[in-house]
Design an enzyme around this catalytic site. Structure first.
Site, PDB file in Angstrom:
ATOM      1  N   ASP A 228       0.849  -1.197   0.000  1.00 42.12           N
ATOM      2  CA  ASP A 228       0.000   0.000   0.000  1.00 42.12           C
ATOM      3  C   ASP A 228       0.884   1.247   0.000  1.00 42.12           C
ATOM      4  OD1 ASP A 228      -3.210   0.504   1.066  1.00 42.12           O
ATOM      5  OD2 ASP A 228      -1.791   2.191   1.125  1.00 42.12           O
TER       6      ASP A 228
ATOM      7  N   ASN B 217     -12.778  -2.912   2.742  1.00 44.92           N
ATOM      8  CA  ASN B 217     -13.719  -1.800   2.815  1.00 44.92           C
ATOM      9  C   ASN B 217     -14.623  -1.866   1.597  1.00 44.92           C
ATOM     10  OD1 ASN B 217     -12.426  -0.745   5.144  1.00 44.92           O
ATOM     11  ND2 ASN B 217     -10.885   0.248   3.858  1.00 44.92           N
TER      12      ASN B 217
ATOM     13  N   GLY C  75     -15.868   2.989   3.672  1.00 47.92           N
ATOM     14  CA  GLY C  75     -14.549   3.597   3.597  1.00 47.92           C
ATOM     15  C   GLY C  75     -13.745   3.176   2.379  1.00 47.92           C
ATOM     16  N   GLN C  76     -14.396   2.629   1.357  1.00 44.99           N
ATOM     17  CA  GLN C  76     -13.679   2.218   0.153  1.00 44.99           C
ATOM     18  C   GLN C  76     -13.381   3.438  -0.707  1.00 44.99           C
ATOM     19  OE1 GLN C  76     -15.833  -0.516  -2.385  1.00 44.99           O
ATOM     20  NE2 GLN C  76     -14.004  -1.068  -3.538  1.00 44.99           N
ATOM     21  N   SER C  77     -12.100   3.648  -1.001  1.00 43.40           N
ATOM     22  CA  SER C  77     -11.732   4.801  -1.828  1.00 43.40           C
ATOM     23  C   SER C  77     -11.347   4.395  -3.247  1.00 43.40           C
ATOM     24  CB  SER C  77     -10.583   5.583  -1.180  1.00 43.40           C
ATOM     25  OG  SER C  77      -9.433   4.773  -1.045  1.00 43.40           O
TER      26      SER C  77
ATOM     27  N   HIS D  88     -10.322  -5.141  -3.143  1.00 43.44           N
ATOM     28  CA  HIS D  88      -8.977  -5.347  -2.597  1.00 43.44           C
ATOM     29  C   HIS D  88      -9.066  -5.701  -1.133  1.00 43.44           C
ATOM     30  CE1 HIS D  88      -9.969  -1.033  -2.344  1.00 43.44           C
ATOM     31  NE2 HIS D  88      -9.281  -1.017  -1.217  1.00 43.44           N
TER      32      HIS D  88
ATOM     33  N   HIS E 246      -6.904  -5.508   2.287  1.00 45.50           N
ATOM     34  CA  HIS E 246      -5.740  -4.986   2.996  1.00 45.50           C
ATOM     35  C   HIS E 246      -5.224  -6.081   3.923  1.00 45.50           C
ATOM     36  CE1 HIS E 246      -6.690  -0.545   2.384  1.00 45.50           C
ATOM     37  NE2 HIS E 246      -7.886  -1.058   2.175  1.00 45.50           N
TER      38      HIS E 246
HETATM   39  P1  DGP Z   1      -9.600   1.642   0.429  1.00 47.88           P
HETATM   40  O1  DGP Z   1      -9.686   2.951   1.154  1.00 47.88           O
HETATM   41  O2  DGP Z   1     -10.027   0.452   1.262  1.00 47.88           O
HETATM   42  O3  DGP Z   1     -10.300   1.713  -0.903  1.00 47.88           O
HETATM   43  O4  DGP Z   1      -8.051   1.409   0.173  1.00 47.88           O
HETATM   44  C1  DGP Z   1      -7.379   1.883  -0.932  1.00 47.88           C
HETATM   45  C2  DGP Z   1      -5.909   1.800  -0.624  1.00 47.88           C
HETATM   46  O5  DGP Z   1      -5.185   1.925  -1.829  1.00 47.88           O
HETATM   47  C3  DGP Z   1      -5.395   2.883   0.321  1.00 47.88           C
HETATM   48  O6  DGP Z   1      -4.927   2.285   1.523  1.00 47.88           O
HETATM   49  C4  DGP Z   1      -4.266   3.543  -0.440  1.00 47.88           C
HETATM   50  C5  DGP Z   1      -3.983   2.595  -1.563  1.00 47.88           C
HETATM   51  N1  DGP Z   1      -3.596   3.244  -2.786  1.00 47.88           N
HETATM   52  C6  DGP Z   1      -4.249   4.248  -3.423  1.00 47.88           C
HETATM   53  N2  DGP Z   1      -3.591   4.583  -4.548  1.00 47.88           N
HETATM   54  C7  DGP Z   1      -2.514   3.746  -4.627  1.00 47.88           C
HETATM   55  C8  DGP Z   1      -1.461   3.607  -5.574  1.00 47.88           C
HETATM   56  O7  DGP Z   1      -1.377   4.299  -6.593  1.00 47.88           O
HETATM   57  N3  DGP Z   1      -0.518   2.665  -5.297  1.00 47.88           N
HETATM   58  C9  DGP Z   1      -0.580   1.864  -4.187  1.00 47.88           C
HETATM   59  N4  DGP Z   1       0.419   0.975  -4.020  1.00 47.88           N
HETATM   60  N5  DGP Z   1      -1.565   1.976  -3.286  1.00 47.88           N
HETATM   61  C10 DGP Z   1      -2.521   2.899  -3.507  1.00 47.88           C
END
Ligand code: DGP
Length: 112
Positions: free
Chosen positions: A29, A85, A91-93, A98, A100
């Site tokens: 991440d 999420n 809280g899914q962005s 995916h 974690h």
């Molecule tokens: P969520 O909030 O559950 O949708 O988690 C999305 C995660 O993705 C967050 O912890 C940050 C990660 N993330 C976002 N953009 C990138 C990226 O470009 N590269 C990587 N390695 N992680 C990313």
């Protein structure tokens, strides 16, 4: 498709890969919330957990097998947390399924 994680799968956006096969990708991440924090995703675009169906659910079992192997390799023997999420309130962005995997510190409950 304009999806960040599909672009990571395609290699259009770089990532620090931990594991890859024809079905899944695991990568660190970019914004770690624990000493060890990586994501495991299906290469196929599935937007969120609500889109898991009888046709695509085999990938979830495979993802959890991959996680079991990675936490062993990374020696997270004291435990770890798997988080998914789903949706805005969850809280899914990034709208690509995916999981974690967080480890290397004590986890609290309930989550925020
Ligand atoms: P969520 O909030 O559950 O949708 O988690 C999305 C995660 O993705 C967050 O912890 C940050 C990660 N993330 C976002 N953009 C990138 C990226 O470009 N590269 C990587 N390695 N992680 C990313």
């Amino acid at each position: 498709m304009d999806c960040l994680f599909c672009k990571i799968v395609a290699g259009e956006i770089p990532s620090k890969k931990l594991y890859e096969d024809d079905q899944v990708l695991a990568f660190y991440d970019v914004d770690p919330q624990a000493p060890v924090h990586f994501l495991v995703i299906p290469k196929e675009h599935i937007a969120c957990a609500s889109e898991i169906t009888p046709e695509n659910s085999q990938i979830i079992a495979h993802i959890f097998e991959v996680i079991a192997n990675l936490v062993s390799t990374l020696k997270l023997a004291d435990g770890y947390r798997i988080v998914n999420n789903c949706g805005v309130q969850g809280g899914q962005s990034v709208p690509h399924l995916h999981f974690h995997v967080l480890g290397g510190r004590d986890m609290s409950w309930p989550p925020g």
